[in-house]
Design a protein around this motif. Structure first.
Motif, PDB file in Angstrom:
ATOM      1  N   THR A  95       0.840  -1.195   0.000  1.00 41.24           N
ATOM      2  CA  THR A  95       0.000   0.000   0.000  1.00 41.24           C
ATOM      3  C   THR A  95       0.873   1.242   0.000  1.00 41.24           C
ATOM      4  O   THR A  95       2.023   1.215   0.426  1.00 41.24           O
ATOM      5  CB  THR A  95      -0.916   0.028   1.235  1.00 41.24           C
ATOM      6  OG1 THR A  95      -0.107   0.011   2.426  1.00 41.24           O
ATOM      7  CG2 THR A  95      -1.844  -1.183   1.251  1.00 41.24           C
ATOM      8  N   ALA A  96       0.289   2.322  -0.478  1.00 38.49           N
ATOM      9  CA  ALA A  96       1.033   3.586  -0.505  1.00 38.49           C
ATOM     10  C   ALA A  96       1.242   4.101   0.909  1.00 38.49           C
ATOM     11  O   ALA A  96       0.380   3.937   1.787  1.00 38.49           O
ATOM     12  CB  ALA A  96       0.251   4.614  -1.327  1.00 38.49           C
ATOM     13  N   SER A  97       2.374   4.699   1.147  1.00 36.59           N
ATOM     14  CA  SER A  97       2.676   5.240   2.467  1.00 36.59           C
ATOM     15  C   SER A  97       2.121   6.652   2.584  1.00 36.59           C
ATOM     16  O   SER A  97       1.727   7.271   1.608  1.00 36.59           O
ATOM     17  CB  SER A  97       4.191   5.236   2.695  1.00 36.59           C
ATOM     18  OG  SER A  97       4.830   6.019   1.708  1.00 36.59           O
ATOM     19  N   GLY A  98       2.129   7.170   3.792  1.00 34.41           N
ATOM     20  CA  GLY A  98       1.686   8.538   4.016  1.00 34.41           C
ATOM     21  C   GLY A  98       0.244   8.609   4.493  1.00 34.41           C
ATOM     22  O   GLY A  98      -0.398   7.616   4.808  1.00 34.41           O
ATOM     23  N   GLU A  99      -0.269   9.831   4.539  1.00 37.28           N
ATOM     24  CA  GLU A  99      -1.611  10.103   5.035  1.00 37.28           C
ATOM     25  C   GLU A  99      -2.658   9.417   4.161  1.00 37.28           C
ATOM     26  O   GLU A  99      -2.689   9.600   2.939  1.00 37.28           O
ATOM     27  CB  GLU A  99      -1.859  11.621   5.031  1.00 37.28           C
ATOM     28  CG  GLU A  99      -3.273  12.052   5.322  1.00 37.28           C
ATOM     29  CD  GLU A  99      -3.768  11.590   6.678  1.00 37.28           C
ATOM     30  OE1 GLU A  99      -4.924  11.139   6.758  1.00 37.28           O
ATOM     31  OE2 GLU A  99      -2.991  11.670   7.655  1.00 37.28           O
ATOM     32  N   PRO A 100      -3.528   8.572   4.773  1.00 39.84           N
ATOM     33  CA  PRO A 100      -4.512   7.849   3.956  1.00 39.84           C
ATOM     34  C   PRO A 100      -5.676   8.707   3.483  1.00 39.84           C
ATOM     35  O   PRO A 100      -6.470   8.273   2.665  1.00 39.84           O
ATOM     36  CB  PRO A 100      -4.995   6.758   4.904  1.00 39.84           C
ATOM     37  CG  PRO A 100      -4.792   7.319   6.267  1.00 39.84           C
ATOM     38  CD  PRO A 100      -3.550   8.167   6.177  1.00 39.84           C
TER      39      PRO A 100
END
Length: 526
Positions: free
Chosen positions: A333-338
């Protein structure tokens, strides 16, 4: 010996049906007599409002709720609101008073002729006891039918039955419980997990039943675990997934062709907790994109049976979600703020644009606010601006029947006093349930009613263009001042015009209900 009334009250208390929403007539008084102090009777001034309040209460608690209606006329008044409760799968137990048994056949005044047929096909079960001794068992069946099938039930009771004395030996009839378990077997779960894992580009579609069952957070975990594009099924009455989440792709359109086009490129479409699908405007086309297959998981056997396409698994979606989380390895999954941010709101020319109103709500209201929405012409603006991250944050009339918003907000607030409740109501919709304001004032229910006034049935005008009938009469409703109406019912009210004034009003708090009227520009649902 105990009376039918006493046994019924004890059964209702044992099953936690002690909040009664009603508007009594003469036939109902014998049931309400000697009501224990542990009960709470919530009076509404019209049966449609009564049922709308109960619908909101049932949705917010997830539990059966008792509604007390008056014979045929009162039951008829509630039928419009009943359509919303049916499609929201609200477990309402509707009771109605009937004339004394000796007067039914000659159709005396207030006799409910053909009582068991009156509310069909809307209710899932309808009955009238064969004799006074059958009342406790019939009441128990009405409760269990509503709870098991998550569909309103209806019970008509001749009012002379309530004072009848019964042999104590009949008490075990209602001293029972009924439970339902619907878990798929290991082979079904393994097969579904294998299909999802093998799919090239699967998609998730969540429906309102996910939020109803308290699976909002579980739905987020599943989408993030599988890293899948996620939609909400069309015509949602609840929000089962955060609408600003980076995996959220929006609410699916309610036309056959546009919905199929929206899902193009996905080879497997997994639908959890939703019908397939609640279409609205008729835009024909393929049910599914070329090369796609669909699997529906729902507890609603009727929804599974009537779907026009795909495979269905009638099972608890919560069990399936847990199985997929454990059986399929997590995808990258992409990192950072969802969560993403909302776009700048469109500005109105002659009045506030609805996007400006919703941006003000987003910026001023607590994050756990529960919104009851019945402004049908502003759907596009709503989803562009709002940021809803919690379960139980959104309630909408499930069948599109107007009159839900005002009373349902009262029911939600009574059921969930731990959360702020704000109703967003169009001026066309408000008139259908306006008497709910009296109940809000009478019981000091802490709800903010925000009335968007554009002087028109905006959604109807949009449909006029869609259907090629733009010149029909009856779409203009200007000249209504809801602040004066609210004050007449005992609800403090104010009218605001600009963005800053609106934000100031929204930041203020009140112990009881309040109404804010705001003029807005006319917009369309899409």
């Amino acid at each position: 010996m105990p009376t039918v009334r006493r046994i019924a009250h004890e059964f209702l208390e044992r099953n936690e049906l002690t909040t009664i929403f009603g508007n009594p007539g003469s036939n109902e008084l014998p049931f309400l007599a000697e009501l224990p102090d542990t009960f709470r009777y919530v009076l509404g001034l019209h049966e449609g409002v009564v049922l709308g309040m109960a619908d909101g209460y049932a949705q917010a608690t997830g539990r059966p709720v008792l509604v007390n209606l008056h014979a045929a006329a009162g039951s008829g008044n509630a039928m419009g609101a009943l359509t919303n409760a049916v499609y929201a799968r609200s477990p309402l137990v509707l009771t109605a008073g009937q004339q004394v048994r000796s007067a039914i056949g000659m159709e005396a005044m207030l006799a409910n002729v053909g009582a068991t047929e009156l509310m069909r096909p809307l209710v899932g079960w309808s009955g009238e006891p064969t004799c006074a001794a059958d009342v406790p068992r019939s009441l128990a069946q009405a409760v269990f039918e509503a709870e098991l099938h998550r569909r309103p039930s209806y019970l008509s009771v001749p009012y002379d039955d309530w004072a009848a004395e019964l042999d104590p030996a009949t008490l075990p009839t209602v001293d029972r419980t009924v439970r339902q378990g619907r878990a798929p077997d290991a082979v079904q779960l393994a097969d579904l997990a294998a299909r999802v894992e093998a799919a090239r580009n699967p998609a998730l579609v969540f429906g309102g039943d996910i939020d109803t069952a308290g699976l909002f957070d579980a739905a987020v975990r599943l989408a993030e675990h599988l890293a899948l594009a996620t939609w909400v099924a069309p015509s949602p009455h609840r929000l089962p997934f955060p609408n600003r989440h980076r995996l959220f792709r929006g609410v699916l359109p309610a036309g056959i062709g546009p919905l199929s086009a929206e899902l193009a490129g996905h080879d497997l479409i997994l639908v959890l907790g939703a019908p397939v699908f609640r279409y609205h405007q008729h835009v024909p086309g393929r049910y599914l994109p070329e090369g796609s297959t669909l699997v529906q998981v729902t507890e609603d056997a009727s929804a599974a049976a009537r779907a026009p396409v795909g495979e269905a698994l009638v099972a608890d979606p919560g069990v399936v979600i847990d199985a997929l989380l454990t059986r399929i390895p997590a995808r990258r999954t992409a990192s950072g703020e969802p969560f993403g941010s909302s776009p700048e709101p469109a500005a109105g020319k002659n009045a506030l644009h609805p996007e400006q109103v919703f941006a003000a709500l987003r910026d001023t209201q607590p994050g756990d606010t529960a919104y009851v929405v019945e402004s049908t012409s502003t759907n596009a603006a709503w989803w562009r601006q709002m940021d809803l991250r919690h379960g139980g944050s959104y309630f909408f009339p499930a069948a599109g029947g107007l009159g839900f918003g005002l009373p349902a907000a009262i029911g939600v607030a009574m059921a969930r006093p731990d959360r702020p409740v704000l109703a967003v109501i169009g001026d066309g919709s408000a008139n259908y349930g306006i008497t709910a304001l009296w109940t809000a004032a009478r019981y000091r229910v802490p709800v903010t009613f925000l009335i968007l006034r554009n002087g028109s049935y905006g959604a109807l005008r949009w449909f006029g263009d869609l259907l090629g009938t733009p010149d029909v009469p009856g779409t203009e409703i200007d000249g209504i001042d809801f602040t004066r109406i609210a004050e007449g019912y005992g609800v403090p009210a104010a009218s605001v015009t600009g963005d800053a004034e609106l934000r100031t009003a929204l930041k203020a708090t009140a112990e009881g209900p309040r109404l804010i009227q705001i003029d807005t520009e006319l917009t369309t649902p899409e």
